[in-house]
Design an enzyme around this catalytic site. Structure first.
Site, PDB file in Angstrom:
ATOM      1  N   ARG A 104      34.512  64.946  36.429  1.00 55.65           N
ATOM      2  CA  ARG A 104      34.100  64.896  37.825  1.00 55.65           C
ATOM      3  C   ARG A 104      34.745  66.027  38.599  1.00 55.65           C
ATOM      4  O   ARG A 104      35.965  66.153  38.623  1.00 55.65           O
ATOM      5  CB  ARG A 104      34.472  63.541  38.446  1.00 55.65           C
ATOM      6  CG  ARG A 104      33.915  63.335  39.846  1.00 55.65           C
ATOM      7  CD  ARG A 104      34.129  61.916  40.323  1.00 55.65           C
ATOM      8  NE  ARG A 104      35.549  61.592  40.487  1.00 55.65           N
ATOM      9  CZ  ARG A 104      35.980  60.440  40.996  1.00 55.65           C
ATOM     10  NH1 ARG A 104      35.116  59.515  41.346  1.00 55.65           N
ATOM     11  NH2 ARG A 104      37.265  60.222  41.120  1.00 55.65           N
ATOM     12  N   THR A 108      33.435  68.144  44.786  1.00 57.79           N
ATOM     13  CA  THR A 108      32.095  67.602  45.042  1.00 57.79           C
ATOM     14  C   THR A 108      31.914  66.191  44.507  1.00 57.79           C
ATOM     15  O   THR A 108      30.984  65.491  44.896  1.00 57.79           O
ATOM     16  CB  THR A 108      31.019  68.489  44.400  1.00 57.79           C
ATOM     17  OG1 THR A 108      31.143  68.417  42.971  1.00 57.79           O
ATOM     18  CG2 THR A 108      31.167  69.934  44.850  1.00 57.79           C
ATOM     19  N   ASP A 200      43.258  55.713  37.401  1.00 54.56           N
ATOM     20  CA  ASP A 200      42.477  56.558  36.507  1.00 54.56           C
ATOM     21  C   ASP A 200      42.552  55.991  35.093  1.00 54.56           C
ATOM     22  O   ASP A 200      43.603  56.011  34.456  1.00 54.56           O
ATOM     23  CB  ASP A 200      43.022  57.993  36.531  1.00 54.56           C
ATOM     24  CG  ASP A 200      42.146  58.957  35.746  1.00 54.56           C
ATOM     25  OD1 ASP A 200      42.034  58.791  34.513  1.00 54.56           O
ATOM     26  OD2 ASP A 200      41.567  59.867  36.357  1.00 54.56           O
ATOM     27  N   ASP A 203      43.803  58.425  32.272  1.00 53.07           N
ATOM     28  CA  ASP A 203      45.245  58.656  32.310  1.00 53.07           C
ATOM     29  C   ASP A 203      46.007  57.444  31.782  1.00 53.07           C
ATOM     30  O   ASP A 203      46.998  57.577  31.058  1.00 53.07           O
ATOM     31  CB  ASP A 203      45.690  58.956  33.741  1.00 53.07           C
ATOM     32  CG  ASP A 203      45.331  60.372  34.174  1.00 53.07           C
ATOM     33  OD1 ASP A 203      45.028  61.207  33.300  1.00 53.07           O
ATOM     34  OD2 ASP A 203      45.336  60.632  35.395  1.00 53.07           O
TER      35      ASP A 203
END
Length: 209
Positions: A104, A108, A200, A203
């Site tokens: 990602r 944006t 995340d 992670d």
């Protein structure tokens, strides 16, 4: 319009709660992801086709129902989707595994493809696209776009946690793809992270920051 299944099974809810906690170790996070994928997989594979075959038991011959072929493909969205693969393979060990690599863009929030490798006969397979998080829906929509461009048609999407925004985006782009969710959360924050979420997933699976 696709169907959305949100699991209410106590074991799944308990394991998702453990994954949300900040003090859950990498080892435990990985094991929980595998266990939840296994539990979700039972329901997500409910509609696999069966055929009647004759077998011989120690007592007599009889007719039983068995899977009509094992034409299944598991497609994790890299990298976090890998956390679902082992659990799914415990259910369907002969499934083929492909990979779609997306990240990602931090500005944006749009998905960018960097890798796509699918089984050659993807058009013949029941496809399970797996990714822990359905946030904006951009990665899931793009991954399924790539799979369809390469011939895949019979597709199911599975994730741990989804935001309403992601569900809406995926249903709008791919109304033929059913969605299986372990937990439906409240919303996205200003950084397009799911709230309350679990951080995340990549992670936390691999101990990176």
């Amino acid at each position: 319009m696709s169907k959305v299944y949100v699991f209410d099974h106590p074991l799944i809810q308990h394991k998702v709660a453990l994954m949300r906690q900040t003090n859950t170790s990498v080892k435990d996070f990985r094991e929980l992801a595998r266990e939840i994928a296994l539990l979700m997989g039972f329901e997500a594979t409910r509609h696999l086709p069966l055929e009647e075959v004759e077998i011989e038991t120690p007592i007599c011959k009889t007719k039983v129902n068995m899977l009509k072929g094992e034409d299944i493909a598991i497609i994790p969205i890299l990298r976090a989707g890998l956390g679902f693969v082992d659990g799914m393979l415990e259910l369907v060990p002969n499934a083929k595994v492909g990979h779609v690599g997306l990240y990602r863009d931090p500005d944006t929030h749009e998905p960018v493809e960097y890798y796509c490798k699918l089984p050659k006969d993807i058009e013949k397979r029941q496809i399970f696209v797996v990714d822990p998080m359905l946030a904006t829906g951009g990665s899931a929509v793009a991954a399924i776009d790539f799979i369809k461009q390469r011939g895949g048609t019979n597709i199911t999407f599975m994730c741990l946690i989804a935001a309403p925004e992601g569900i809406e985006a995926l249903q709008s782009a791919h109304p033929d793809v059913d969605i299986y969710i372990a937990a439906k959360d409240e919303c996205l924050n200003e950084n397009a992270y799911i709230v309350p979420g679990l951080g995340d997933a990549g992670d936390r699976l691999y101990g990176t920051k």
